[in-house]
Design a protein around this motif. Structure first.
Motif, PDB file in Angstrom:
ATOM      1  N   ALA A  24       0.829  -1.203   0.000  1.00 53.45           N
ATOM      2  CA  ALA A  24       0.000   0.000   0.000  1.00 53.45           C
ATOM      3  C   ALA A  24       0.864   1.254   0.000  1.00 53.45           C
ATOM      4  O   ALA A  24       0.422   2.316  -0.416  1.00 53.45           O
ATOM      5  N   LEU A  25       2.112   1.160   0.481  1.00 51.39           N
ATOM      6  CA  LEU A  25       3.006   2.304   0.530  1.00 51.39           C
ATOM      7  C   LEU A  25       3.759   2.526  -0.772  1.00 51.39           C
ATOM      8  O   LEU A  25       4.454   3.520  -0.914  1.00 51.39           O
ATOM      9  N   ASP A  26       3.684   1.568  -1.711  1.00 49.05           N
ATOM     10  CA  ASP A  26       4.378   1.730  -2.982  1.00 49.05           C
ATOM     11  C   ASP A  26       3.889   2.995  -3.677  1.00 49.05           C
ATOM     12  O   ASP A  26       2.678   3.213  -3.794  1.00 49.05           O
ATOM     13  N   PRO A  27       4.825   3.811  -4.175  1.00 47.79           N
ATOM     14  CA  PRO A  27       4.418   5.042  -4.859  1.00 47.79           C
ATOM     15  C   PRO A  27       3.948   4.815  -6.295  1.00 47.79           C
ATOM     16  O   PRO A  27       3.606   5.761  -6.991  1.00 47.79           O
ATOM     17  N   VAL A  28       3.940   3.555  -6.726  1.00 48.59           N
ATOM     18  CA  VAL A  28       3.559   3.233  -8.101  1.00 48.59           C
ATOM     19  C   VAL A  28       2.568   2.076  -8.088  1.00 48.59           C
ATOM     20  O   VAL A  28       2.766   1.092  -7.393  1.00 48.59           O
ATOM     21  N   SER A  29       1.523   2.214  -8.881  1.00 46.10           N
ATOM     22  CA  SER A  29       0.562   1.133  -9.073  1.00 46.10           C
ATOM     23  C   SER A  29       0.637   0.715 -10.538  1.00 46.10           C
ATOM     24  O   SER A  29       0.583   1.564 -11.435  1.00 46.10           O
ATOM     25  N   ILE A  30       0.777  -0.579 -10.778  1.00 49.82           N
ATOM     26  CA  ILE A  30       0.900  -1.091 -12.149  1.00 49.82           C
ATOM     27  C   ILE A  30      -0.201  -2.105 -12.390  1.00 49.82           C
ATOM     28  O   ILE A  30      -0.352  -3.057 -11.627  1.00 49.82           O
ATOM     29  N   ASN A  31      -0.941  -1.898 -13.446  1.00 50.79           N
ATOM     30  CA  ASN A  31      -1.949  -2.866 -13.878  1.00 50.79           C
ATOM     31  C   ASN A  31      -1.584  -3.322 -15.282  1.00 50.79           C
ATOM     32  O   ASN A  31      -1.103  -2.536 -16.095  1.00 50.79           O
ATOM     33  N   LEU A  32      -1.805  -4.585 -15.561  1.00 50.88           N
ATOM     34  CA  LEU A  32      -1.509  -5.159 -16.870  1.00 50.88           C
ATOM     35  C   LEU A  32      -2.708  -5.967 -17.309  1.00 50.88           C
ATOM     36  O   LEU A  32      -3.278  -6.719 -16.525  1.00 50.88           O
ATOM     37  N   ARG A  33      -3.088  -5.802 -18.574  1.00 53.32           N
ATOM     38  CA  ARG A  33      -4.198  -6.593 -19.105  1.00 53.32           C
ATOM     39  C   ARG A  33      -3.912  -6.965 -20.553  1.00 53.32           C
ATOM     40  O   ARG A  33      -3.173  -6.282 -21.256  1.00 53.32           O
ATOM     41  N   THR A  57       0.999   6.767  -7.290  1.00 54.06           N
ATOM     42  CA  THR A  57       0.135   6.787  -6.106  1.00 54.06           C
ATOM     43  C   THR A  57       0.821   7.482  -4.931  1.00 54.06           C
ATOM     44  O   THR A  57       0.262   7.565  -3.842  1.00 54.06           O
ATOM     45  N   GLY A  58       2.042   7.979  -5.166  1.00 60.25           N
ATOM     46  CA  GLY A  58       2.790   8.654  -4.107  1.00 60.25           C
ATOM     47  C   GLY A  58       2.438  10.123  -4.006  1.00 60.25           C
ATOM     48  O   GLY A  58       1.521  10.630  -4.667  1.00 60.25           O
ATOM     49  N   THR A  59       3.219  10.826  -3.192  1.00 59.19           N
ATOM     50  CA  THR A  59       2.977  12.255  -2.957  1.00 59.19           C
ATOM     51  C   THR A  59       3.973  13.143  -3.678  1.00 59.19           C
ATOM     52  O   THR A  59       3.840  14.366  -3.649  1.00 59.19           O
ATOM     53  N   SER A  60       4.965  12.548  -4.324  1.00 61.36           N
ATOM     54  CA  SER A  60       5.938  13.355  -5.065  1.00 61.36           C
ATOM     55  C   SER A  60       6.023  12.862  -6.506  1.00 61.36           C
ATOM     56  O   SER A  60       5.693  11.717  -6.804  1.00 61.36           O
ATOM     57  N   PRO A  61       6.455  13.741  -7.413  1.00 63.97           N
ATOM     58  CA  PRO A  61       6.548  13.344  -8.825  1.00 63.97           C
ATOM     59  C   PRO A  61       7.580  12.234  -9.031  1.00 63.97           C
ATOM     60  O   PRO A  61       8.540  12.118  -8.276  1.00 63.97           O
ATOM     61  N   ILE A  62       7.351  11.440 -10.048  1.00 62.62           N
ATOM     62  CA  ILE A  62       8.316  10.422 -10.454  1.00 62.62           C
ATOM     63  C   ILE A  62       8.982  10.956 -11.714  1.00 62.62           C
ATOM     64  O   ILE A  62       8.330  11.153 -12.737  1.00 62.62           O
ATOM     65  N   GLU A  63      10.273  11.208 -11.623  1.00 61.87           N
ATOM     66  CA  GLU A  63      11.027  11.760 -12.754  1.00 61.87           C
ATOM     67  C   GLU A  63      11.868  10.658 -13.406  1.00 61.87           C
ATOM     68  O   GLU A  63      12.460   9.845 -12.714  1.00 61.87           O
ATOM     69  N   GLY A  64      11.922  10.684 -14.715  1.00 63.68           N
ATOM     70  CA  GLY A  64      12.745   9.716 -15.438  1.00 63.68           C
ATOM     71  C   GLY A  64      12.247   8.292 -15.303  1.00 63.68           C
ATOM     72  O   GLY A  64      13.028   7.358 -15.161  1.00 63.68           O
ATOM     73  N   LEU A  65      10.954   8.136 -15.392  1.00 63.80           N
ATOM     74  CA  LEU A  65      10.337   6.818 -15.274  1.00 63.80           C
ATOM     75  C   LEU A  65      10.834   5.902 -16.391  1.00 63.80           C
ATOM     76  O   LEU A  65      10.961   6.325 -17.535  1.00 63.80           O
ATOM     77  N   VAL A  66      11.116   4.671 -16.046  1.00 67.90           N
ATOM     78  CA  VAL A  66      11.477   3.650 -17.027  1.00 67.90           C
ATOM     79  C   VAL A  66      10.551   2.463 -16.786  1.00 67.90           C
ATOM     80  O   VAL A  66      10.525   1.906 -15.696  1.00 67.90           O
ATOM     81  N   ALA A  67       9.795   2.097 -17.798  1.00 68.98           N
ATOM     82  CA  ALA A  67       8.895   0.944 -17.719  1.00 68.98           C
ATOM     83  C   ALA A  67       9.278  -0.018 -18.831  1.00 68.98           C
ATOM     84  O   ALA A  67       9.566   0.396 -19.949  1.00 68.98           O
ATOM     85  N   TRP A  68       9.296  -1.302 -18.510  1.00 69.89           N
ATOM     86  CA  TRP A  68       9.643  -2.300 -19.522  1.00 69.89           C
ATOM     87  C   TRP A  68       8.831  -3.560 -19.302  1.00 69.89           C
ATOM     88  O   TRP A  68       8.334  -3.812 -18.223  1.00 69.89           O
ATOM     89  N   ILE A  69       8.726  -4.319 -20.383  1.00 69.52           N
ATOM     90  CA  ILE A  69       7.990  -5.572 -20.333  1.00 69.52           C
ATOM     91  C   ILE A  69       8.994  -6.716 -20.340  1.00 69.52           C
ATOM     92  O   ILE A  69      10.037  -6.640 -20.998  1.00 69.52           O
ATOM     93  N   SER A  70       8.698  -7.745 -19.578  1.00 72.13           N
ATOM     94  CA  SER A  70       9.549  -8.935 -19.527  1.00 72.13           C
ATOM     95  C   SER A  70       8.709 -10.157 -19.847  1.00 72.13           C
ATOM     96  O   SER A  70       7.532 -10.217 -19.506  1.00 72.13           O
ATOM     97  N   LEU A  71       9.355 -11.113 -20.475  1.00 72.49           N
ATOM     98  CA  LEU A  71       8.700 -12.353 -20.850  1.00 72.49           C
ATOM     99  C   LEU A  71       9.526 -13.510 -20.301  1.00 72.49           C
ATOM    100  O   LEU A  71      10.751 -13.521 -20.447  1.00 72.49           O
TER     101      LEU A  71
END
Length: 182
Positions: A24-33, A57-71
């Protein structure tokens, strides 16, 4: 024995509560469909589409976000991460910035190269952070596609030897008739 069972239940509840609180404290929520247009029973060569929603979902901005997919291939005896070079041309989203409450929606196209059982997951980190967050996984099965079709191979496989046998018989017959004329 009953005391040990109760003690185990209490410890398991405490650990579960701690992990839920930490999540619940994670500043990021990820959903995949999975895209609704994906085939129900995909075959090698098909294309799949996945969608991820990444929310700050946090209180501060996320700068330089990197998102990737893994298989990951999960076939028994062949469990291993899969190099997405041939599977997907869209491997990462980089440089995005998310203010608190903002969401980034990303599509992840994938071409199916090899049959087997797989799990796909999206992970997120940022330049300044030391954490990697992962979303839920989606599992799918890719059916083998026959590479050789008997209807195309059989005429060639049978025809080439018959052609050689025919040429040998023709050549021998020609020599016999040619030798008899002299």
């Amino acid at each position: 024995m009953k005391i040990l069972t109760n003690l185990f239940s209490v410890i398991a509840s405490i650990l579960l509560s701690a992990s839920i609180a930490a999540a619940a404290l994670d500043p990021v929520s990820i959903n995949l469909r999975s895209d609704e247009k994906n085939p129900a029973s995909p075959v090698m060569g098909d294309h799949l589409q996945f969608w991820s929603t990444i929310t700050n979902t946090g209180t501060s901005p996320i700068e330089g976000l990197v998102a990737w997919i893994s298989l990951v291939e999960i076939d028994p005896g062949n469990e291993q991460p899969v190099d997405l070079e041939d599977w997907s041309a869209h491997k990462a989203v980089t440089g995005a910035s998310l203010k608190p409450g903002e969401t980034l929606r990303t599509d992840w196209p994938m071409r199916l190269i090899k049959g087997g059982d797989y799990r796909v997951v999206v992970s997120v980190t940022d330049r300044g952070g030391r954490q990697v967050y992962t979303g839920p996984t989606i599992q799918f099965h890719v059916r083998q596609k026959p590479v050789l079709q008997a209807g195309r191979v059989l005429p060639v496989a049978a025809g080439i030897p018959l052609l050689f046998i025919g040429l040998i018989i023709f050549n021998n017959t020609r020599r016999r008739h040619g030798n008899g004329r002299l």
